[in-house]
Design an enzyme around this catalytic site. Structure first.
Site, PDB file in Angstrom:
ATOM      1  N   HIS A 116      -1.539 -13.407 -36.184  1.00 37.02           N
ATOM      2  CA  HIS A 116      -2.892 -13.313 -36.725  1.00 37.02           C
ATOM      3  C   HIS A 116      -3.797 -12.588 -35.728  1.00 37.02           C
ATOM      4  O   HIS A 116      -3.771 -12.900 -34.535  1.00 37.02           O
ATOM      5  CB  HIS A 116      -3.500 -14.706 -36.925  1.00 37.02           C
ATOM      6  CG  HIS A 116      -2.833 -15.553 -37.959  1.00 37.02           C
ATOM      7  ND1 HIS A 116      -3.360 -15.738 -39.214  1.00 37.02           N
ATOM      8  CD2 HIS A 116      -1.683 -16.273 -37.942  1.00 37.02           C
ATOM      9  CE1 HIS A 116      -2.586 -16.554 -39.910  1.00 37.02           C
ATOM     10  NE2 HIS A 116      -1.549 -16.897 -39.157  1.00 37.02           N
ATOM     11  N   HIS A 159       4.485 -13.758 -38.208  1.00 35.88           N
ATOM     12  CA  HIS A 159       3.261 -12.946 -38.306  1.00 35.88           C
ATOM     13  C   HIS A 159       2.295 -13.339 -37.211  1.00 35.88           C
ATOM     14  O   HIS A 159       2.147 -14.512 -36.885  1.00 35.88           O
ATOM     15  CB  HIS A 159       2.600 -13.096 -39.681  1.00 35.88           C
ATOM     16  CG  HIS A 159       2.435 -14.515 -40.127  1.00 35.88           C
ATOM     17  ND1 HIS A 159       3.475 -15.266 -40.646  1.00 35.88           N
ATOM     18  CD2 HIS A 159       1.359 -15.332 -40.107  1.00 35.88           C
ATOM     19  CE1 HIS A 159       3.026 -16.482 -40.935  1.00 35.88           C
ATOM     20  NE2 HIS A 159       1.752 -16.557 -40.616  1.00 35.88           N
TER      21      HIS A 159
HETATM   22  P1  AMP Z   1       0.405 -19.144 -41.474  1.00 31.50           P
HETATM   23  O1  AMP Z   1      -0.328 -20.400 -41.837  1.00 31.50           O
HETATM   24  O2  AMP Z   1       0.351 -18.822 -40.011  1.00 31.50           O
HETATM   25  O3  AMP Z   1       1.813 -19.103 -42.047  1.00 31.50           O
HETATM   26  O4  AMP Z   1      -0.435 -17.993 -42.145  1.00 31.50           O
HETATM   27  C1  AMP Z   1      -0.136 -17.405 -43.368  1.00 31.50           C
HETATM   28  C2  AMP Z   1      -1.264 -16.477 -43.677  1.00 31.50           C
HETATM   29  O5  AMP Z   1      -0.824 -15.593 -44.685  1.00 31.50           O
HETATM   30  C3  AMP Z   1      -2.518 -17.182 -44.193  1.00 31.50           C
HETATM   31  O6  AMP Z   1      -3.623 -16.835 -43.371  1.00 31.50           O
HETATM   32  C4  AMP Z   1      -2.646 -16.652 -45.623  1.00 31.50           C
HETATM   33  O7  AMP Z   1      -3.986 -16.475 -46.013  1.00 31.50           O
HETATM   34  C5  AMP Z   1      -1.909 -15.340 -45.537  1.00 31.50           C
HETATM   35  N1  AMP Z   1      -1.354 -14.859 -46.796  1.00 31.50           N
HETATM   36  C6  AMP Z   1      -0.635 -15.563 -47.713  1.00 31.50           C
HETATM   37  N2  AMP Z   1      -0.270 -14.778 -48.732  1.00 31.50           N
HETATM   38  C7  AMP Z   1      -0.743 -13.543 -48.467  1.00 31.50           C
HETATM   39  C8  AMP Z   1      -0.705 -12.275 -49.139  1.00 31.50           C
HETATM   40  N3  AMP Z   1      -0.080 -12.132 -50.323  1.00 31.50           N
HETATM   41  N4  AMP Z   1      -1.317 -11.220 -48.564  1.00 31.50           N
HETATM   42  C9  AMP Z   1      -1.952 -11.356 -47.388  1.00 31.50           C
HETATM   43  N5  AMP Z   1      -2.020 -12.501 -46.695  1.00 31.50           N
HETATM   44  C10 AMP Z   1      -1.438 -13.589 -47.219  1.00 31.50           C
END
Ligand code: AMP
Ligand code: ZN
Length: 135
Positions: free
Chosen positions: A100, A98
């Protein structure tokens, strides 16, 4: 496979979708770092950036390039970060690649990359491992 973001793609979990096409989805981050923080993911599961094929990376980057300024503009942000964590040691929590998009506001106080001064001071800036070895 039990992947949270695949479930978002398949609408098995709710999310606030901002953009969707046949290959990618952009949705709001559930725990935003700033106002408008959202994520862009390929619909097809891939663990991280490395696991993507080169063509998909191209499409992914072009999409983020198109979307990020729009998100920042609509949020009336002053700037934005685009960033990707690859691997647990880099802060990756969700094992579905993903990107950001984080709109930034003057004086928003967000420390995007916390630098540990002590560790940084120990680094040798020459990084000779890399010299002429990148293909
Ligand atoms: P990372 O630390 O780069 O893996 O980022 C994961 C991101 O996913 C974090 O910013 C979380 O807040 C976000 N996240 C986790 N679960 C969900 C969800 N169900 N819907 C939207 N964002 C999410
Ligand atoms: Zn997945």
């Amino acid at each position: 496979m039990d992947c949270l973001f695949c479930k978002i793609v398949n609408k098995e979990l709710p999310s606030k979708v901002l953009y969707e096409d046949d290959k990618f989805v952009c949705f709001m981050d559930i725990n935003p770092h700033t106002k408008g923080h959202c994520l862009v993911i390929p619909k097809e599961h891939a663990e991280n950036f490395t696991a993507l094929d080169n063509d998909t990376v191209g499409e992914f980057a072009k999409l983020v390039h198109r979307i990020a300024p729009q998100v920042a503009g609509m949020m009336k942000a002053d700037a934005y970060n685009v960033g990707m964590n690859n691997g647990a040691a880099a802060g990756q929590v969700i094992g579905h690649v993903h990107w950001h998009i984080i709109p930034r506001y003057r004086n928003d106080g967000l420390e995007y990359w916390g630098i540990n001064e002590e560790e940084v001071s120990k680094l040798d800036e020459r990084f000779t491992e890399l010299d002429g070895k990148i293909k």
